[in-house]
Design a protein around this motif. Structure first.
Motif, PDB file in Angstrom:
ATOM      1  N   THR A 191      35.157 -36.960  14.913  1.00  0.00           N
ATOM      2  CA  THR A 191      34.033 -37.886  14.808  1.00  0.00           C
ATOM      3  C   THR A 191      34.390 -38.949  13.791  1.00  0.00           C
ATOM      4  N   ALA A 192      34.112 -40.210  14.096  1.00  0.00           N
ATOM      5  CA  ALA A 192      34.394 -41.301  13.164  1.00  0.00           C
ATOM      6  C   ALA A 192      33.236 -42.287  13.175  1.00  0.00           C
ATOM      7  N   ILE A 221      33.147 -44.873  16.293  1.00  0.00           N
ATOM      8  CA  ILE A 221      34.409 -45.249  16.940  1.00  0.00           C
ATOM      9  C   ILE A 221      34.847 -44.084  17.814  1.00  0.00           C
ATOM     10  N   PRO A 222      34.875 -44.253  19.136  1.00  0.00           N
ATOM     11  CA  PRO A 222      35.307 -43.151  20.008  1.00  0.00           C
ATOM     12  C   PRO A 222      36.711 -42.694  19.654  1.00  0.00           C
ATOM     13  N   ARG A 223      36.912 -41.397  19.598  1.00  0.00           N
ATOM     14  CA  ARG A 223      38.227 -40.880  19.214  1.00  0.00           C
ATOM     15  C   ARG A 223      39.290 -41.221  20.241  1.00  0.00           C
ATOM     16  N   ASP A 224      38.870 -41.470  21.498  1.00  0.00           N
ATOM     17  CA  ASP A 224      39.817 -41.777  22.568  1.00  0.00           C
ATOM     18  C   ASP A 224      40.129 -43.270  22.673  1.00  0.00           C
ATOM     19  N   ALA A 270      47.869 -46.348  20.665  1.00  0.00           N
ATOM     20  CA  ALA A 270      47.714 -44.998  20.097  1.00  0.00           C
ATOM     21  C   ALA A 270      46.235 -44.644  20.118  1.00  0.00           C
ATOM     22  N   MET A 271      45.930 -43.373  20.403  1.00  0.00           N
ATOM     23  CA  MET A 271      44.551 -42.939  20.299  1.00  0.00           C
ATOM     24  C   MET A 271      44.098 -43.038  18.841  1.00  0.00           C
ATOM     25  N   PHE A 272      42.880 -43.490  18.660  1.00  0.00           N
ATOM     26  CA  PHE A 272      42.380 -43.698  17.302  1.00  0.00           C
ATOM     27  C   PHE A 272      42.496 -42.440  16.454  1.00  0.00           C
ATOM     28  N   ASN A 273      42.164 -41.287  17.022  1.00  0.00           N
ATOM     29  CA  ASN A 273      42.133 -40.084  16.196  1.00  0.00           C
ATOM     30  C   ASN A 273      43.516 -39.587  15.795  1.00  0.00           C
TER      31      ASN A 273
END
Length: 364
Positions: free
Chosen positions: A107-108, A125-128, A150-153
């Motif tokens: 979760t962000a 911010i969606p992790r994907d 790159a995926m955010f997470n």
């Protein structure tokens, strides 16, 4: 006691208050408002247990790891806090599955507290989300190369909290004043100490992965059920991370209301239990790594209720190359970050006609 920043700004430890500057010079997991409110409710009554509670807090020196190559920090009375919920499966969190390549930010949320500290906006911010992740320095001093698409997470996975902060600052152009990380197990214990959180579902929610089974109607969720709700994904809306974000945002508002309604001033045992759970549930940046600092910071947020928080999801669209991923809508994302950068409300046009996850209104 005060400390002088490199930019010449002096501020009270942990308060994060900024002095007013001319307009235009601008440069609450889930637990930010709740943990803050728990500490504020007790006020000076926490003094006798400060030392014990301090032992629960382990700070992360984000500023030292990021250095000086950051967005300009211009004072205008507002605050920006990055709140992450980590999906690490280590220790007590192992019941949610084994680690797969390390912890990631499940979760962000960027929490923007407006000047005057009476209102806030939260941008999930969606992790994907596919982003250009900048090169980072990890917690051991090593260099992590940047990556396109790159995926955010993965920022948290490969470079820890500092890399997550740097990625958000790169995306937004806004300097984060604080960082707070939330732990799964600590989150559950805090909810249980509160006596649960009341929510109303408009449809049945049954999710085998999050172990959640709720009929339509009003429920008081315990810690386990609350964690299940904020992690539910496949069984709501379109099954994407966007639907889960809508559940998280609805739960966060209910959580804030619950914390504010708990009468702890007349119940020292309840107060201590909540403060103990709250301080164990979070990992703050080093400017908030004591109860004294955290309480001073929290007092500045005590006037914000659920009705004063505007929540949005970063404007995104599904990636045509991979529908399991999303891409930021550049023009509309710029609207969001520009508004917050200038301490202004997020315009409705910024989130119009974006991917939503189709779970809005499922939880009230």
């Amino acid at each position: 006691m005060t400390e002088q920043s490199k930019s010449g700004r002096t501020r009270g430890a942990g308060s994060g208050r900024r002095r007013k500057q001319p307009a235009g010079r601008r440069k609450a997991p889930i637990l930010i408002s709740g943990a803050a409110a728990v500490l504020v409710l007790g006020g000076a009554g926490l003094g006798y247990v400060y030392l014990r509670l301090d032992g629960n807090l382990q700070g992360v020196d984000i500023n030292a790891q990021l250095g000086t190559e950051r967005p300009h920090d211009v004072d205008n009375g507002s605050l920006d806090i990055l709140v992450l919920g980590s999906d690490s499966r280590s220790g007590d969190n192992r019941e949610y599955g084994e680690d797969e390549g390390g912890a990631r930010s499940d979760t962000a949320m960027v929490v923007h507290v407006y000047e005057g500290h009476k209102k806030a906006s939260v941008v999930s911010i969606p992790r994907d989300t596919l982003v250009t992740r900048p090169s980072c320095t990890d917690g051991q001093g090593g260099t992590v190369p940047g990556e396109r698409r790159a995926m955010f997470n993965t920022a948290y996975e490969v470079g820890g909290p500092a890399c997550a902060v740097k990625t958000v600052e790169s995306m937004s152009g806004i300097r984060m004043d604080h960082y707070i990380e939330v732990d799964f197990t600590g989150f559950k214990k805090l909810i249980d100490e509160l006596g649960g959180v009341e929510i109303t579902t408009t449809q049945a929610i049954k999710d085998d992965k999050s172990h959640l089974d709720l009929a339509p109607g009003t429920h008081t969720l315990d810690g386990e059920q609350s964690l299940g709700l904020v992690r539910t994904r496949k069984s709501v809306g379109d099954g994407s991370d966007l639907g889960r974000i809508q559940l998280q945002q609805a739960f966060m508002k209910a959580f804030i209301d619950q914390v504010r309604s708990v009468g702890v001033l007349s119940n020292p045992a309840k107060l201590y239990g909540l403060a103990d759970a709250a301080t164990k549930a979070i990992t703050p940046d080093s400017e908030l790594d004591s109860v004294q600092k955290l309480t001073g910071f929290a007092k500045g947020l005590s006037g914000i209720g659920a009705g004063d928080v505007h929540m949005v999801t970063l404007p995104v669209e599904y990636d045509p190359r991979d529908l399991n991923r999303v891409l930021p809508l550049e023009a509309q994302s710029r609207q969001v970050w520009k508004a917050l950068g200038n301490d202004l409300p997020i315009p409705a046009s910024a989130t119009r006609d974006t991917a939503t996850g189709k779970a809005d209104g499922l939880v009230k």
